[in-house]
Design a protein around this motif. Structure first.
Motif, PDB file in Angstrom:
ATOM      1  N   GLU A  82       0.840  -1.188   0.000  1.00 28.70           N
ATOM      2  CA  GLU A  82       0.000   0.000   0.000  1.00 28.70           C
ATOM      3  C   GLU A  82       0.881   1.246   0.000  1.00 28.70           C
ATOM      4  N   GLN A  83       0.224   2.424  -0.137  1.00 31.26           N
ATOM      5  CA  GLN A  83       1.006   3.648  -0.241  1.00 31.26           C
ATOM      6  C   GLN A  83       1.795   3.931   1.028  1.00 31.26           C
ATOM      7  N   GLU A  84       1.296   3.475   2.183  1.00 37.12           N
ATOM      8  CA  GLU A  84       2.016   3.684   3.434  1.00 37.12           C
ATOM      9  C   GLU A  84       2.120   2.367   4.186  1.00 37.12           C
ATOM     10  N   MET A  85       3.278   2.132   4.786  1.00 38.25           N
ATOM     11  CA  MET A  85       3.502   0.955   5.614  1.00 38.25           C
ATOM     12  C   MET A  85       3.443   1.370   7.068  1.00 38.25           C
ATOM     13  N   THR A  86       2.574   0.733   7.846  1.00 38.17           N
ATOM     14  CA  THR A  86       2.435   1.092   9.250  1.00 38.17           C
ATOM     15  C   THR A  86       3.678   0.674  10.026  1.00 38.17           C
ATOM     16  N   ALA A  87       3.958   1.433  11.058  1.00 39.33           N
ATOM     17  CA  ALA A  87       5.116   1.129  11.904  1.00 39.33           C
ATOM     18  C   ALA A  87       4.645   0.285  13.080  1.00 39.33           C
ATOM     19  N   ASP A  88       4.632  -1.049  12.910  1.00 42.84           N
ATOM     20  CA  ASP A  88       4.176  -1.942  13.967  1.00 42.84           C
ATOM     21  C   ASP A  88       5.031  -1.751  15.216  1.00 42.84           C
ATOM     22  N   LEU A  89       4.351  -1.659  16.338  1.00 45.82           N
ATOM     23  CA  LEU A  89       5.023  -1.353  17.594  1.00 45.82           C
ATOM     24  C   LEU A  89       6.099  -2.390  17.905  1.00 45.82           C
ATOM     25  N   GLY A  90       7.336  -1.925  18.020  1.00 43.20           N
ATOM     26  CA  GLY A  90       8.425  -2.790  18.448  1.00 43.20           C
ATOM     27  C   GLY A  90       9.045  -3.640  17.367  1.00 43.20           C
ATOM     28  N   ARG A  91       8.514  -3.646  16.138  1.00 43.03           N
ATOM     29  CA  ARG A  91       9.058  -4.502  15.091  1.00 43.03           C
ATOM     30  C   ARG A  91      10.267  -3.841  14.448  1.00 43.03           C
ATOM     31  N   THR A  92      11.287  -4.660  14.171  1.00 42.91           N
ATOM     32  CA  THR A  92      12.500  -4.163  13.540  1.00 42.91           C
ATOM     33  C   THR A  92      12.479  -4.458  12.043  1.00 42.91           C
ATOM     34  N   ALA A 154      19.503  -1.642  -3.289  1.00 42.18           N
ATOM     35  CA  ALA A 154      19.193  -0.970  -4.555  1.00 42.18           C
ATOM     36  C   ALA A 154      18.169   0.139  -4.378  1.00 42.18           C
ATOM     37  N   LEU A 155      17.239  -0.051  -3.444  1.00 44.25           N
ATOM     38  CA  LEU A 155      16.199   0.954  -3.211  1.00 44.25           C
ATOM     39  C   LEU A 155      16.632   1.988  -2.175  1.00 44.25           C
ATOM     40  N   GLU A 156      17.885   1.863  -1.685  1.00 39.80           N
ATOM     41  CA  GLU A 156      18.415   2.748  -0.642  1.00 39.80           C
ATOM     42  C   GLU A 156      17.514   2.733   0.587  1.00 39.80           C
ATOM     43  N   ALA A 157      17.071   1.521   0.937  1.00 39.14           N
ATOM     44  CA  ALA A 157      16.265   1.319   2.137  1.00 39.14           C
ATOM     45  C   ALA A 157      17.185   1.035   3.322  1.00 39.14           C
ATOM     46  N   GLU A 158      16.623   1.003   4.501  1.00 38.19           N
ATOM     47  CA  GLU A 158      17.400   0.738   5.710  1.00 38.19           C
ATOM     48  C   GLU A 158      17.905  -0.708   5.702  1.00 38.19           C
ATOM     49  N   THR A 159      19.201  -0.908   5.843  1.00 42.04           N
ATOM     50  CA  THR A 159      19.786  -2.257   5.840  1.00 42.04           C
ATOM     51  C   THR A 159      20.191  -2.722   7.240  1.00 42.04           C
ATOM     52  N   ASP A 160      20.087  -1.843   8.229  1.00 42.49           N
ATOM     53  CA  ASP A 160      20.378  -2.227   9.615  1.00 42.49           C
ATOM     54  C   ASP A 160      19.180  -3.009  10.152  1.00 42.49           C
ATOM     55  N   MET A 161      19.334  -4.315  10.304  1.00 40.56           N
ATOM     56  CA  MET A 161      18.219  -5.176  10.689  1.00 40.56           C
ATOM     57  C   MET A 161      17.725  -4.916  12.109  1.00 40.56           C
ATOM     58  N   THR A 162      18.500  -4.178  12.909  1.00 44.31           N
ATOM     59  CA  THR A 162      18.082  -3.910  14.289  1.00 44.31           C
ATOM     60  C   THR A 162      17.253  -2.625  14.406  1.00 44.31           C
ATOM     61  N   ARG A 163      17.194  -1.833  13.349  1.00 40.25           N
ATOM     62  CA  ARG A 163      16.456  -0.569  13.408  1.00 40.25           C
ATOM     63  C   ARG A 163      14.963  -0.823  13.547  1.00 40.25           C
ATOM     64  N   LEU A 164      14.308  -0.064  14.415  1.00 39.69           N
ATOM     65  CA  LEU A 164      12.864  -0.163  14.579  1.00 39.69           C
ATOM     66  C   LEU A 164      12.166   0.531  13.411  1.00 39.69           C
ATOM     67  N   LEU A 165      11.109  -0.070  12.912  1.00 39.26           N
ATOM     68  CA  LEU A 165      10.342   0.544  11.831  1.00 39.26           C
ATOM     69  C   LEU A 165       9.775   1.892  12.258  1.00 39.26           C
ATOM     70  N   ALA A 166       9.436   2.007  13.549  1.00 43.80           N
ATOM     71  CA  ALA A 166       8.853   3.252  14.054  1.00 43.80           C
ATOM     72  C   ALA A 166       9.832   4.412  13.981  1.00 43.80           C
ATOM     73  N   GLU A 167      11.131   4.108  13.881  1.00 43.51           N
ATOM     74  CA  GLU A 167      12.140   5.158  13.794  1.00 43.51           C
ATOM     75  C   GLU A 167      12.345   5.650  12.366  1.00 43.51           C
ATOM     76  N   LEU A 168      11.738   4.969  11.402  1.00 53.26           N
ATOM     77  CA  LEU A 168      11.937   5.308   9.991  1.00 53.26           C
ATOM     78  C   LEU A 168      10.835   6.239   9.498  1.00 53.26           C
ATOM     79  N   SER A 169      11.164   7.014   8.480  1.00 51.33           N
ATOM     80  CA  SER A 169      10.151   7.872   7.847  1.00 51.33           C
ATOM     81  C   SER A 169       9.177   7.009   7.050  1.00 51.33           C
ATOM     82  N   VAL A 170       8.085   7.639   6.606  1.00 52.44           N
ATOM     83  CA  VAL A 170       7.106   6.922   5.779  1.00 52.44           C
ATOM     84  C   VAL A 170       7.768   6.376   4.520  1.00 52.44           C
TER      85      VAL A 170
END
Length: 544
Positions: A82-92, A154-170
């Motif tokens: 979808e156009q936006e991915m929700t930041a599930d609480l606590g998920r990395t 390739a998409l210049e996405a976050e590659t640090d597997m420990t980063r929380l999704l909630a810390e990332l921008s939309v």
């Protein structure tokens, strides 16, 4: 540990189809009698104005929405972004990746367990190993993790597997989700505006992946370059004469040509019906007038002559009334078409000259250019190079730190900026009327040169009566464009002019810019627009 899904890829047997699907929200029909079949080889794009049901159709295909009527058939696995991915609480990020390829990871674990059982010569180990290997191959599980990692990079996405999704921008979360889906390798991939958060390299990677993947793809997008490079079929949800969607083959060019031909047929049929309706109405009016005034016999005529003539006239009126009632107007009014006004040219002189202009912190290196009537210039460069700053200086809304800007006497300049500055408490028609009135009062525009808002075909009547702040982003952008064209400019400065505009309007605008006699200076990231104006001279910023 993730468990195996009960639904596995069907590969060449995969099917995704809707038949006669309709859906209404409140009192508004969103989808009407949609038929669409998606195969593992399909490359389909869904287009249409805001609110036409594009995202809704994706949700129906994915099984997240139940239509009011019609049938949906799904065989195989589906990945939806979808156009936006929700930041599930606590998920990395790592947990999101594991969830996306859970079936592959579980299948690989099952294969390892089966291999151990085979080595121990346990009963039934041969069959268990064969079944586990078959599933691993079906899922293409061997390199699932690596596929996601490649897509993340390739998409210049976050590659640090420990980063929380909630810390990332939309945008960052969307890129993570997109990379997961590209690595998951489902039978069908459904993407909603996937180019919104990608740069050029990411767009090229995504386009190649969509083109080359083995499963079917359905994409909602306004990105004309993506449609050109990837789509084989276009589903158009914009208004049609029968309110049913249209399917066009032969990719984006087939859609563009087919849509234009359909609009022309619609306009012709509508004009014919209106003309015939008007003819029958005139005929009835004439017969009624004869009944009232022209059937009277001359003095001395017998009374039965008067009655006989009256009866014939009454029958004539009735026949014409029946013909008029039988002529139902079945063709609705066609959508408005953008009509670029005839803009004036001032020949024989330089209209706009920018000489050694720089702006501290925003446009460091001095820039110079000049344009005359009919000349074109494309300003390019990476983000932050100062393209919008340069156009703002050229448009007279920002003072340069060094250099100067010269404009020809009596020349008019129209500047379409990236951001809207509409008056929020006025109706769209009032915004336009005040703007034109101010131009006439100041002597910048003659009364005879005034172009009415309705003449441009940018807004529908009901949209003109809305407060400007309540218009959608696309409608506000259309009003901005109308205000610029209302000046009847000799020079057009356009900063990202395709933002929020429909595909059909962008095509019309591109064609008009190529044909107009005025000077045009353009800055855009729109890849298709850049292709369309590839022969225009270019001024590249940010290059040492």
């Amino acid at each position: 540990m993730p468990t195996l899904s009960t639904v596995h890829p069907a590969r060449h047997r995969a099917q995704l189809a809707v038949r006669g699907v309709s859906l209404t929200r409140g009192a508004t029909p969103v989808l009407n009698d949609v038929d669409l079949a998606v195969t593992p080889a399909s490359r389909i794009a869904i287009v249409g104005e805001n609110g036409r049901g594009k995202s809704t159709l994706l949700q129906v295909l994915a099984g997240n929405l139940i239509p009011d009527s019609g049938t949906v058939q799904r065989i195989g696995t589906i990945g939806l972004a979808e156009q936006e991915m929700t930041a599930d609480l606590g998920r990395t990020v790592g947990q999101a990746v594991e969830l996306a390829i859970a079936d592959s990871l579980a299948a690989l674990n099952a294969l390892d367990a089966a291999a151990d059982a085979l080595a121990q010569e346990l009963p039934g180990a041969d069959d268990a190993y064969a079944s586990a290997l078959e599933l691993v191959e079906l899922l293409n599980a061997w390199d699932a993790q690596r596929r996601v990692e490649i897509a993340l990079e390739a998409l210049e996405a976050e590659t640090d597997m420990t980063r929380l999704l909630a810390e990332l921008s939309v945008g960052q979360r969307y890129r993570v989700r997109l990379a997961c889906l590209l690595g998951a390798d489902d039978d069908f991939l459904l993407l909603d505006e996937p180019t919104n958060h990608l740069d050029r390299s990411g767009l090229e990677f995504l386009t190649a992946k969509l083109r080359d993947r083995k499963g079917g793809v359905v994409v909602v997008s306004h990105d004309r370059a993506l449609l050109t490079d990837f789509a084989q079929m276009i589903v158009d949800l914009d208004p049609t004469v029968d309110e049913r969607p249209r399917l066009y083959g032969n990719g984006y060019s087939g859609y563009r040509d087919g849509r234009r031909a359909e609009q022309e047929r619609w306009e012709l049929d509508y004009d014919r019906q209106q003309a015939e309706h008007g003819r029958l109405q005139d005929s009835l009016s004439a017969a009624q007038n004869r009944l009232v005034s022209k059937w009277r016999p001359e003095k001395g005529s017998p009374k039965h002559g008067r009655a006989t003539r009256a009866g014939g006239l009454v029958q004539s009126v009735r026949r014409r009334q029946e013909l008029l009632e039988a002529h139902a107007v079945t063709v609705p009014p066609p959508p408005q078409r953008f009509r670029f006004p005839q803009l004036p040219a001032l020949k024989g002189q330089t209209l706009l000259a920018v000489e050694g202009v720089s702006v501290t912190g925003r446009l460091p290196a001095p820039v110079s250019f000049a344009v005359s009537s009919g000349e074109r210039l494309v300003v390019t460069g990476p983000n932050g190079a100062g393209k919008s700053t340069l156009l703002s200086v050229a448009g007279g809304v920002l003072a340069p730190t060094t250099g100067m800007v010269r404009r020809a006497p009596d020349s008019r300049l129209g500047f379409l900026r990236q951001e809207t500055s509409l008056l929020p408490d006025l109706r769209a028609s009032e915004v336009y009327a005040r703007h034109v009135g101010a131009l006439v009062t100041a002597g910048a525009l003659a009364e005879s040169d005034v172009v009415g808002l309705s003449q441009l075909g940018l807004l529908r009547p009901r949209e003109m009566s809305k407060p400007a702040h309540s218009l959608s982003m696309g409608q506000q952008r259309r009003l901005d464009l109308a205000l610029v064209l209302a000046r009847r400019p000799h020079v057009l400065l356009l900063d990202e002019p395709t933002n929020h505009l429909s595909i059909a309007l962008v095509d019309d605008l591109t064609e008009a810019l190529g044909a107009t006699r005025v000077a045009v200076i353009l800055s855009t990231h729109d890849r298709q627009l850049l292709r369309d104006v590839s022969v225009w001279p270019r001024l590249e910023l940010g290059v040492s």
